[in-house]
Write a protein that holds these residues in place. Sequence first.
Motif, PDB file in Angstrom:
ATOM      1  N   ARG A  31       0.833  -1.204   0.000  1.00  9.44           N
ATOM      2  CA  ARG A  31       0.000   0.000   0.000  1.00  9.44           C
ATOM      3  C   ARG A  31       0.867   1.253   0.000  1.00  9.44           C
ATOM      4  NH1 ARG A  31      -4.365   0.152   4.543  1.00  9.44           N
ATOM      5  NH2 ARG A  31      -5.317  -1.356   3.130  1.00  9.44           N
ATOM      6  N   THR A  32       0.382   2.285  -0.672  1.00 11.42           N
ATOM      7  CA  THR A  32       1.004   3.607  -0.635  1.00 11.42           C
ATOM      8  C   THR A  32       1.232   4.027   0.812  1.00 11.42           C
ATOM      9  OG1 THR A  32      -0.088   4.252  -2.689  1.00 11.42           O
ATOM     10  CG2 THR A  32       0.656   6.028  -1.260  1.00 11.42           C
ATOM     11  N   LYS A  33       2.398   4.633   1.077  1.00 12.38           N
ATOM     12  CA  LYS A  33       2.705   5.058   2.449  1.00 12.38           C
ATOM     13  C   LYS A  33       1.980   6.355   2.811  1.00 12.38           C
ATOM     14  CE  LYS A  33       6.783   4.559   4.241  1.00 12.38           C
ATOM     15  NZ  LYS A  33       8.239   4.469   4.543  1.00 12.38           N
ATOM     16  N   LYS A  34       1.734   6.496   4.102  1.00 13.31           N
ATOM     17  CA  LYS A  34       1.173   7.740   4.629  1.00 13.31           C
ATOM     18  C   LYS A  34       2.316   8.717   4.881  1.00 13.31           C
ATOM     19  CE  LYS A  34      -2.734   5.763   7.195  1.00 13.31           C
ATOM     20  NZ  LYS A  34      -3.305   5.548   8.546  1.00 13.31           N
ATOM     21  N   VAL A  35       2.045  10.003   4.673  1.00 13.66           N
ATOM     22  CA  VAL A  35       2.999  11.049   5.037  1.00 13.66           C
ATOM     23  C   VAL A  35       2.343  11.854   6.145  1.00 13.66           C
ATOM     24  CG1 VAL A  35       4.335  13.028   4.246  1.00 13.66           C
ATOM     25  CG2 VAL A  35       3.886  11.118   2.678  1.00 13.66           C
ATOM     26  N   GLN A  36       2.852  11.707   7.348  1.00 11.21           N
ATOM     27  CA  GLN A  36       2.299  12.426   8.489  1.00 11.21           C
ATOM     28  C   GLN A  36       2.494  13.922   8.307  1.00 11.21           C
ATOM     29  OE1 GLN A  36       0.487  10.942  10.792  1.00 11.21           O
ATOM     30  NE2 GLN A  36       0.906   8.937   9.887  1.00 11.21           N
ATOM     31  N   GLN A  37       1.492  14.701   8.680  1.00 11.66           N
ATOM     32  CA  GLN A  37       1.588  16.156   8.621  1.00 11.66           C
ATOM     33  C   GLN A  37       1.856  16.661  10.039  1.00 11.66           C
ATOM     34  OE1 GLN A  37       1.015  17.745   5.286  1.00 11.66           O
ATOM     35  NE2 GLN A  37       1.603  15.593   5.126  1.00 11.66           N
ATOM     36  N   HIS A  38       2.956  17.389  10.179  1.00 18.04           N
ATOM     37  CA  HIS A  38       3.313  17.912  11.497  1.00 18.04           C
ATOM     38  C   HIS A  38       3.970  19.282  11.340  1.00 18.04           C
ATOM     39  CE1 HIS A  38       7.229  16.459  10.294  1.00 18.04           C
ATOM     40  NE2 HIS A  38       6.735  15.232  10.167  1.00 18.04           N
ATOM     41  N   ALA A  39       4.423  19.831  12.438  1.00 15.29           N
ATOM     42  CA  ALA A  39       4.932  21.210  12.429  1.00 15.29           C
ATOM     43  C   ALA A  39       6.102  21.407  11.482  1.00 15.29           C
ATOM     44  CB  ALA A  39       5.345  21.611  13.848  1.00 15.29           C
ATOM     45  N   PHE A  40       6.835  20.338  11.191  1.00 16.62           N
ATOM     46  CA  PHE A  40       8.042  20.497  10.372  1.00 16.62           C
ATOM     47  C   PHE A  40       7.796  20.324   8.878  1.00 16.62           C
ATOM     48  CE2 PHE A  40       9.472  19.104  14.587  1.00 16.62           C
ATOM     49  CZ  PHE A  40      10.171  20.245  14.937  1.00 16.62           C
ATOM     50  N   ASN A  41       6.571  19.976   8.473  1.00 15.30           N
ATOM     51  CA  ASN A  41       6.313  19.831   7.036  1.00 15.30           C
ATOM     52  C   ASN A  41       4.932  20.364   6.640  1.00 15.30           C
ATOM     53  OD1 ASN A  41       4.523  17.898   7.867  1.00 15.30           O
ATOM     54  ND2 ASN A  41       5.383  16.231   6.667  1.00 15.30           N
ATOM     55  N   SER A  42       4.404  21.289   7.433  1.00 16.04           N
ATOM     56  CA  SER A  42       3.102  21.856   7.069  1.00 16.04           C
ATOM     57  C   SER A  42       3.115  23.355   7.334  1.00 16.04           C
ATOM     58  CB  SER A  42       1.986  21.176   7.859  1.00 16.04           C
ATOM     59  OG  SER A  42       2.188  21.356   9.244  1.00 16.04           O
ATOM     60  N   GLY A  43       2.050  24.018   6.963  1.00 17.56           N
ATOM     61  CA  GLY A  43       1.975  25.462   7.133  1.00 17.56           C
ATOM     62  C   GLY A  43       3.083  26.152   6.363  1.00 17.56           C
ATOM     63  N   GLU A  44       3.823  27.033   7.031  1.00 16.85           N
ATOM     64  CA  GLU A  44       4.904  27.764   6.379  1.00 16.85           C
ATOM     65  C   GLU A  44       6.047  26.853   5.969  1.00 16.85           C
ATOM     66  OE1 GLU A  44       6.034  31.517   7.460  1.00 16.85           O
ATOM     67  OE2 GLU A  44       3.939  32.135   7.301  1.00 16.85           O
ATOM     68  N   ARG A  45       6.086  25.675   6.547  1.00 16.01           N
ATOM     69  CA  ARG A  45       7.174  24.743   6.246  1.00 16.01           C
ATOM     70  C   ARG A  45       6.763  23.683   5.229  1.00 16.01           C
ATOM     71  NH1 ARG A  45      10.161  23.588  11.999  1.00 16.01           N
ATOM     72  NH2 ARG A  45      11.629  25.293  11.771  1.00 16.01           N
TER      73      ARG A  45
END
Length: 109
Positions: A31-45
């Motif tokens: 199965r395709t992997k999940k990419v967790q969304q967190h402070a280091f890869n979301s919003g301004e980042r």
Amino acid sequence: MSNFVWCHGPSCHKSHTQDRIRGVKGSKVLRTKKVQQHAFNSGERTSMYSYFCSQGCYNDFANTYVREVIALHPRTEALETPINVTKVQDTYWNNQTYMRTEIKTVDNG
Ligand SMILES: [Zn+2]
């Protein structure tokens, strides 16, 4: 609560890794992997790592869809950065002198 997106790599689900194996014996899948969304890869980042599990999946996506991506942001003419170029005398560690080229960006305010 889990906040994630599916990796956008077109072949993510074809990589033979244990963390992609899902299902029960007799009907297992990769199965395709999940990419967790967190402070280091979301919003301004937000970056490529917000949507891809790996550099390889990003490269697969970019190579597969490069024409569509370029069509969204075509470069029809060269960009230019105004600069000043000067020759500056400098010295090596052994006090021998040499001329080097110094490039400074012109600040247009
Ligand atoms: Zn992936």
